[in-house]
Enzyme design. Structure first.
Site, PDB file in Angstrom:
ATOM      1  N   ARG A 100       2.735  36.808  86.415  1.00  0.00           N
ATOM      2  CA  ARG A 100       2.620  37.038  84.963  1.00  0.00           C
ATOM      3  C   ARG A 100       3.369  38.300  84.563  1.00  0.00           C
ATOM      4  N   PHE A 139      12.115  47.410  81.973  1.00  0.00           N
ATOM      5  CA  PHE A 139      11.791  48.210  80.790  1.00  0.00           C
ATOM      6  C   PHE A 139      11.357  49.582  81.265  1.00  0.00           C
ATOM      7  N   GLU A 143       7.721  57.912  82.954  1.00  0.00           N
ATOM      8  CA  GLU A 143       8.434  58.858  83.827  1.00  0.00           C
ATOM      9  C   GLU A 143       7.440  59.482  84.803  1.00  0.00           C
ATOM     10  N   SER A 148       0.870  58.149  80.219  1.00  0.00           N
ATOM     11  CA  SER A 148       0.095  57.858  79.007  1.00  0.00           C
ATOM     12  C   SER A 148       0.719  58.511  77.776  1.00  0.00           C
ATOM     13  N   TRP A 172       7.653  53.686  88.190  1.00  0.00           N
ATOM     14  CA  TRP A 172       6.774  52.524  88.132  1.00  0.00           C
ATOM     15  C   TRP A 172       7.387  51.382  87.340  1.00  0.00           C
ATOM     16  N   CYS A 248       7.155  46.931  71.486  1.00  0.00           N
ATOM     17  CA  CYS A 248       7.330  45.987  72.608  1.00  0.00           C
ATOM     18  C   CYS A 248       6.022  45.890  73.396  1.00  0.00           C
ATOM     19  N   ASN A 250       3.046  46.057  72.343  1.00  0.00           N
ATOM     20  CA  ASN A 250       2.080  45.159  71.683  1.00  0.00           C
ATOM     21  C   ASN A 250       2.214  43.739  72.203  1.00  0.00           C
ATOM     22  N   GLY A 350     -17.978  38.657 103.819  1.00  0.00           N
ATOM     23  CA  GLY A 350     -16.845  39.101 104.641  1.00  0.00           C
ATOM     24  C   GLY A 350     -15.565  38.364 104.274  1.00  0.00           C
ATOM     25  N   GLU A 373       0.510  49.299  80.829  1.00  0.00           N
ATOM     26  CA  GLU A 373       0.464  48.872  79.413  1.00  0.00           C
ATOM     27  C   GLU A 373      -0.621  49.614  78.641  1.00  0.00           C
TER      28      GLU A 373
HETATM   29  P1  TGC Z   1       1.832  58.094  67.606  1.00  0.00           P
HETATM   30  O1  TGC Z   1       2.148  59.358  66.837  1.00  0.00           O
HETATM   31  O2  TGC Z   1       0.474  57.502  67.474  1.00  0.00           O
HETATM   32  O3  TGC Z   1       2.893  56.972  67.222  1.00  0.00           O
HETATM   33  C1  TGC Z   1       4.284  57.229  67.268  1.00  0.00           C
HETATM   34  C2  TGC Z   1       4.946  56.165  66.397  1.00  0.00           C
HETATM   35  O4  TGC Z   1       4.688  54.867  66.953  1.00  0.00           O
HETATM   36  C3  TGC Z   1       3.941  54.051  66.029  1.00  0.00           C
HETATM   37  N1  TGC Z   1       2.973  53.302  66.829  1.00  0.00           N
HETATM   38  C4  TGC Z   1       3.124  51.991  67.074  1.00  0.00           C
HETATM   39  N2  TGC Z   1       4.041  51.116  66.674  1.00  0.00           N
HETATM   40  C5  TGC Z   1       3.910  49.846  67.102  1.00  0.00           C
HETATM   41  N3  TGC Z   1       2.907  49.476  67.922  1.00  0.00           N
HETATM   42  C6  TGC Z   1       1.982  50.326  68.357  1.00  0.00           C
HETATM   43  N4  TGC Z   1       1.013  49.921  69.192  1.00  0.00           N
HETATM   44  C7  TGC Z   1       2.055  51.663  67.932  1.00  0.00           C
HETATM   45  N5  TGC Z   1       1.319  52.778  68.168  1.00  0.00           N
HETATM   46  C8  TGC Z   1       1.892  53.769  67.478  1.00  0.00           C
HETATM   47  C9  TGC Z   1       3.301  55.049  65.070  1.00  0.00           C
HETATM   48  O5  TGC Z   1       3.017  54.442  63.841  1.00  0.00           O
HETATM   49  C10 TGC Z   1       4.377  56.091  64.985  1.00  0.00           C
HETATM   50  O6  TGC Z   1       5.403  55.560  64.162  1.00  0.00           O
HETATM   51  P2  TGC Z   1       6.308  56.513  63.247  1.00  0.00           P
HETATM   52  O7  TGC Z   1       7.187  55.576  62.517  1.00  0.00           O
HETATM   53  O8  TGC Z   1       5.345  57.265  62.376  1.00  0.00           O
HETATM   54  O9  TGC Z   1       7.051  57.416  64.193  1.00  0.00           O
HETATM   55  O10 TGC Z   1       2.197  58.358  69.107  1.00  0.00           O
HETATM   56  P3  TGC Z   1       1.523  59.269  70.203  1.00  0.00           P
HETATM   57  O11 TGC Z   1       2.603  60.057  70.871  1.00  0.00           O
HETATM   58  O12 TGC Z   1       0.349  60.020  69.628  1.00  0.00           O
HETATM   59  O13 TGC Z   1       1.040  58.188  71.280  1.00  0.00           O
HETATM   60  C11 TGC Z   1       0.017  57.324  71.057  1.00  0.00           C
HETATM   61  C12 TGC Z   1      -0.393  56.587  72.362  1.00  0.00           C
HETATM   62  C13 TGC Z   1      -1.031  57.536  73.348  1.00  0.00           C
HETATM   63  C14 TGC Z   1      -1.391  55.548  71.928  1.00  0.00           C
HETATM   64  C15 TGC Z   1       0.859  55.923  72.994  1.00  0.00           C
HETATM   65  O14 TGC Z   1       1.721  56.893  73.499  1.00  0.00           O
HETATM   66  C16 TGC Z   1       0.505  54.961  74.108  1.00  0.00           C
HETATM   67  O15 TGC Z   1       0.246  53.780  73.856  1.00  0.00           O
HETATM   68  N6  TGC Z   1       0.515  55.411  75.408  1.00  0.00           N
HETATM   69  C17 TGC Z   1       0.375  54.522  76.532  1.00  0.00           C
HETATM   70  C18 TGC Z   1       1.726  54.320  77.187  1.00  0.00           C
HETATM   71  C19 TGC Z   1       1.886  52.946  77.745  1.00  0.00           C
HETATM   72  O16 TGC Z   1       1.191  52.002  77.419  1.00  0.00           O
HETATM   73  N7  TGC Z   1       2.894  52.779  78.596  1.00  0.00           N
HETATM   74  C20 TGC Z   1       3.206  51.501  79.099  1.00  0.00           C
HETATM   75  C21 TGC Z   1       4.531  51.546  79.805  1.00  0.00           C
HETATM   76  S1  TGC Z   1       5.257  49.943  80.070  1.00  0.00           S
HETATM   77  C22 TGC Z   1       4.263  49.233  81.205  1.00  0.00           C
HETATM   78  O17 TGC Z   1       3.253  49.699  81.606  1.00  0.00           O
HETATM   79  C23 TGC Z   1       4.715  47.919  81.683  1.00  0.00           C
HETATM   80  S2  TGC Z   1       3.682  47.225  82.837  1.00  0.00           S
HETATM   81  C24 TGC Z   1       4.638  45.933  83.149  1.00  0.00           C
HETATM   82  C25 TGC Z   1       3.978  44.716  83.625  1.00  0.00           C
HETATM   83  O18 TGC Z   1       3.351  43.960  82.836  1.00  0.00           O
HETATM   84  O19 TGC Z   1       4.207  44.468  84.833  1.00  0.00           O
HETATM   85  P1  FAD Z   2      -1.489  59.268  83.626  1.00  0.00           P
HETATM   86  O1  FAD Z   2      -0.975  59.135  82.231  1.00  0.00           O
HETATM   87  O2  FAD Z   2      -1.154  60.492  84.394  1.00  0.00           O
HETATM   88  O3  FAD Z   2      -3.070  59.099  83.587  1.00  0.00           O
HETATM   89  C1  FAD Z   2      -3.918  59.443  84.694  1.00  0.00           C
HETATM   90  C2  FAD Z   2      -5.369  59.329  84.209  1.00  0.00           C
HETATM   91  O4  FAD Z   2      -5.594  60.254  83.130  1.00  0.00           O
HETATM   92  C3  FAD Z   2      -5.684  57.920  83.644  1.00  0.00           C
HETATM   93  O5  FAD Z   2      -7.007  57.587  83.936  1.00  0.00           O
HETATM   94  C4  FAD Z   2      -5.532  58.132  82.141  1.00  0.00           C
HETATM   95  O6  FAD Z   2      -6.263  57.211  81.363  1.00  0.00           O
HETATM   96  C5  FAD Z   2      -6.100  59.535  82.006  1.00  0.00           C
HETATM   97  N1  FAD Z   2      -5.659  60.170  80.765  1.00  0.00           N
HETATM   98  C6  FAD Z   2      -4.386  60.472  80.385  1.00  0.00           C
HETATM   99  N2  FAD Z   2      -4.388  60.993  79.159  1.00  0.00           N
HETATM  100  C7  FAD Z   2      -5.667  61.024  78.742  1.00  0.00           C
HETATM  101  C8  FAD Z   2      -6.320  61.462  77.549  1.00  0.00           C
HETATM  102  N3  FAD Z   2      -5.640  61.947  76.505  1.00  0.00           N
HETATM  103  N4  FAD Z   2      -7.663  61.348  77.490  1.00  0.00           N
HETATM  104  C9  FAD Z   2      -8.374  60.818  78.503  1.00  0.00           C
HETATM  105  N5  FAD Z   2      -7.818  60.403  79.662  1.00  0.00           N
HETATM  106  C10 FAD Z   2      -6.477  60.509  79.767  1.00  0.00           C
HETATM  107  N6  FAD Z   2       5.869  51.628  83.123  1.00  0.00           N
HETATM  108  C11 FAD Z   2       7.016  51.250  82.518  1.00  0.00           C
HETATM  109  O7  FAD Z   2       7.572  51.954  81.678  1.00  0.00           O
HETATM  110  N7  FAD Z   2       7.610  50.053  82.828  1.00  0.00           N
HETATM  111  C12 FAD Z   2       7.081  49.200  83.741  1.00  0.00           C
HETATM  112  O8  FAD Z   2       7.640  48.136  83.974  1.00  0.00           O
HETATM  113  C13 FAD Z   2       5.874  49.587  84.406  1.00  0.00           C
HETATM  114  N8  FAD Z   2       5.333  48.788  85.377  1.00  0.00           N
HETATM  115  C14 FAD Z   2       4.256  49.236  86.088  1.00  0.00           C
HETATM  116  C15 FAD Z   2       3.816  48.488  87.187  1.00  0.00           C
HETATM  117  C16 FAD Z   2       2.749  48.979  87.959  1.00  0.00           C
HETATM  118  C17 FAD Z   2       2.311  48.210  89.162  1.00  0.00           C
HETATM  119  C18 FAD Z   2       2.094  50.171  87.604  1.00  0.00           C
HETATM  120  C19 FAD Z   2       0.932  50.675  88.392  1.00  0.00           C
HETATM  121  C20 FAD Z   2       2.534  50.891  86.510  1.00  0.00           C
HETATM  122  C21 FAD Z   2       3.621  50.448  85.755  1.00  0.00           C
HETATM  123  N9  FAD Z   2       4.132  51.198  84.692  1.00  0.00           N
HETATM  124  C22 FAD Z   2       5.285  50.826  84.059  1.00  0.00           C
HETATM  125  C23 FAD Z   2       3.576  52.517  84.395  1.00  0.00           C
HETATM  126  C24 FAD Z   2       2.271  52.478  83.629  1.00  0.00           C
HETATM  127  O9  FAD Z   2       2.488  52.133  82.301  1.00  0.00           O
HETATM  128  C25 FAD Z   2       1.633  53.855  83.759  1.00  0.00           C
HETATM  129  O10 FAD Z   2       1.181  53.982  85.100  1.00  0.00           O
HETATM  130  C26 FAD Z   2       0.495  54.062  82.785  1.00  0.00           C
HETATM  131  O11 FAD Z   2       0.976  54.124  81.464  1.00  0.00           O
HETATM  132  C27 FAD Z   2      -0.300  55.349  83.101  1.00  0.00           C
HETATM  133  O12 FAD Z   2       0.538  56.431  83.304  1.00  0.00           O
HETATM  134  P2  FAD Z   2       0.364  57.368  84.624  1.00  0.00           P
HETATM  135  O13 FAD Z   2       0.352  56.468  85.795  1.00  0.00           O
HETATM  136  O14 FAD Z   2       1.399  58.407  84.543  1.00  0.00           O
HETATM  137  O15 FAD Z   2      -1.076  57.989  84.489  1.00  0.00           O
END
Ligand code: TGC
Ligand code: FAD
Length: 394
Positions: A100, A139, A143, A148, A172, A248, A250, A350, A373
């Site tokens: 997935r 994607f 870093e 987060s 990652w 993206c 979302n 087991g 995500e």
């Molecule tokens: P913040 O000031 O709240 O927002 C910045 C700008 O972004 C807009 N925005 C959104 N737009 C669309 N969808 C959303 N869900 C949005 N959330 C916020 C917001 O309106 C603002 O827009 P503008 O026009 O005013 O600039 O941003 P913040 O820096 O305070 O961050 C908020 C926070 C912590 C929720 C966000 O940084 C976050 O979601 N952090 C988590 C990072 C994360 O999910 N990383 C994932 C990496 S990719 C991955 O994990 C792939 S796994 C791959 C797999 O499936 O194998």
């Molecule tokens: P951190 O952000 O360092 O967080 C560590 C702990 O602190 C967590 O429990 C977190 O919830 C907590 N924490 C952080 N901030 C706060 C706060 N403000 N308040 C309370 N608790 C907090 N990323 C990509 O860009 N592209 C990919 O394709 C991708 N694929 C991935 C595949 C795998 C198998 C894995 C494991 C990760 C992948 N990621 C990818 C990265 C993933 O999105 C990050 O691991 C995730 O966003 C968390 O970041 P971090 O690992 O740096 O943890």
């Protein structure tokens, strides 16, 4: 209904009869993907997991089924509904979260970024080949020091004449080392922007992350970008600021709401079957009250999570799904799926710790799904901010 008519007893898996809420087309998608998983994934996935591989051919096979970018429209993408896309994610993840993940990253992150924020030329160049699975995308947002909090990213693209010169490290990254193209998010003098980086560009390299105990049937890599020179038109013209990558996310998070239910369903089904046949103290362990309590709790959370996924899917198709709804679904369904997996593992005793059964594989995978995500803590804070109006991230 007349009083004397007997109501059919519920099914032990689709207890709430949610099948009846799906259209004929939606059921067809579900059955097609379920068959693919049964024939192509289930017989091999324990070995893939053990070896830490995902065969390359899976990409073109998913492409042939129209599962890559399936909810995008045009450019050889099928334009399926949100619910159909969700059902496909559910069935793929019932096989393995890694499969997935492949589809999520390809379709909802890499392809969606180009689809939503790209130029016509970028869409024509990449989307059809990616929909067919002939080109693979990744994607790069996270870093080493910014997961987060991607707003703090250090990757930087500077102007040099009409070119961009990109430097930074992404961590990652799913599909990283097998990708033909990376969507890389980087800071610029004008804020965060997205770049379409062909993997053959000099200065781009990807190294796999080893020793993972989760999501092993998925490639995870570190990307290094060292003086990567890109033409002006490598930038995604419409993405401005962090909203670019977050939009993206979302899409991919929506798929996870459904996918987690698939993993949980497999764990529940496996535990139920095991409980009915495993004898201890001269009776099936499913006859003990403690086992039945576990199974009943699993069934309830599976049903609630499935209802939630379907409700959010219908909202998406009606254009009413807010990003905080997606956080609600991702937080609940992954958290509950992980609880179901852990509970299922105890029922297998087991046998629960081996790859002979799918449960511990799903359980370990879901640890990654809980983190990527947006971690469960991040989604809790998004909900907290939505309902109080107060941000508690810093
Ligand atoms: P913040 O000031 O709240 O927002 C910045 C700008 O972004 C807009 N925005 C959104 N737009 C669309 N969808 C959303 N869900 C949005 N959330 C916020 C917001 O309106 C603002 O827009 P503008 O026009 O005013 O600039 O941003 P913040 O820096 O305070 O961050 C908020 C926070 C912590 C929720 C966000 O940084 C976050 O979601 N952090 C988590 C990072 C994360 O999910 N990383 C994932 C990496 S990719 C991955 O994990 C792939 S796994 C791959 C797999 O499936 O194998
Ligand atoms: P951190 O952000 O360092 O967080 C560590 C702990 O602190 C967590 O429990 C977190 O919830 C907590 N924490 C952080 N901030 C706060 C706060 N403000 N308040 C309370 N608790 C907090 N990323 C990509 O860009 N592209 C990919 O394709 C991708 N694929 C991935 C595949 C795998 C198998 C894995 C494991 C990760 C992948 N990621 C990818 C990265 C993933 O999105 C990050 O691991 C995730 O966003 C968390 O970041 P971090 O690992 O740096 O943890």
């Amino acid at each position: 209904m007349k009083m004397h008519e007997k109501i059919a007893p519920p099914d032990a898996v689709d207890f709430l009869g949610l099948d009846a809420l799906l259209s004929h087309e939606e059921r067809l998608v579900r059955e097609t993907v379920r068959d693919f998983v049964r024939q192509r994934v289930l017989p091999h996935v324990a070995d893939w997991f053990e070896q830490g591989i995902l065969p390359r051919e899976i990409a073109t096979e998913l492409g042939k089924l129209g599962l890559l970018g399936m909810h995008l429209d045009g450019y050889e993408c099928p334009g399926a509904s949100g619910v159909a896309y969700g059902l496909a994610c559910l069935e793929l993840e019932a096989g393995d979260s890694g499969v997935r993940s492949f589809a999520s990253v390809q379709g909802s992150l890499a392809m969606f970024a180009i689809y939503r924020w790209g130029s016509e030329a970028q869409k024509h160049e990449w989307l059809p080949q990616m929909a067919r699975g002939q080109k693979i995308g990744c994607f790069g947002l996270t870093e080493p020091d910014f997961g987060s909090n991607p707003a703090g990213m250090r990757a930087f693209a500077r102007r040099d004449g009409n070119d961009w010169v990109l430097n930074g490290t992404k961590m990652w990254i799913t599909n990283g080392s097998i990708a033909d193209v990376a969507i890389v998010w980087a800071n610029t003098d004008d804020g965060i922007r997205g770049f379409v980086v062909p993997a053959v560009t000099p200065g781009f390299s990807a190294t796999n992350i080893h020793k993972k105990l989760s999501l092993r049937a998925s490639i995870t890599s570190e990307l290094v970008l060292q003086d990567v020179r890109l033409p002006d038109d490598a930038q995604l013209p419409l993405a401005k600021g962090l909203a670019g990558p977050l939009a993206c996310l979302n899409e991919a998070r929506f798929g996870i709401i459904w996918g987690a239910i698939g993993a949980a369903r497999t764990c529940y089904e496996t535990a139920l079957e095991y409980a009915k046949t495993r004898m201890q103290f001269d009776r099936p362990i499913g006859g003990f009250q403690l086992t039945q309590e576990k199974l009943a709790n699993m069934l309830i959370e599976l049903g609630k999570g499935s209802l939630l996924a379907l409700h959010l899917g219908r909202m998406k198709d009606e254009g009413r799904l807010h990003p905080s709804h997606v956080s609600f679904g991702k937080l609940n369904n992954v958290r509950e799926a992980l609880k179901i997996a852990r509970e299922a593992r105890t029922i297998l005793g087991g046998n629960g710790v081996t790859l002979e059964y799918p449960v511990i594989r799903h359980m370990n995978n879901l640890e990654s799904v809980l983190t990527y995500e947006g971690t469960s803590e991040v989604h809790t804070l998004i909900l907290g901010q939505q309902i109080t109006g107060l941000a508690a991230f810093t």
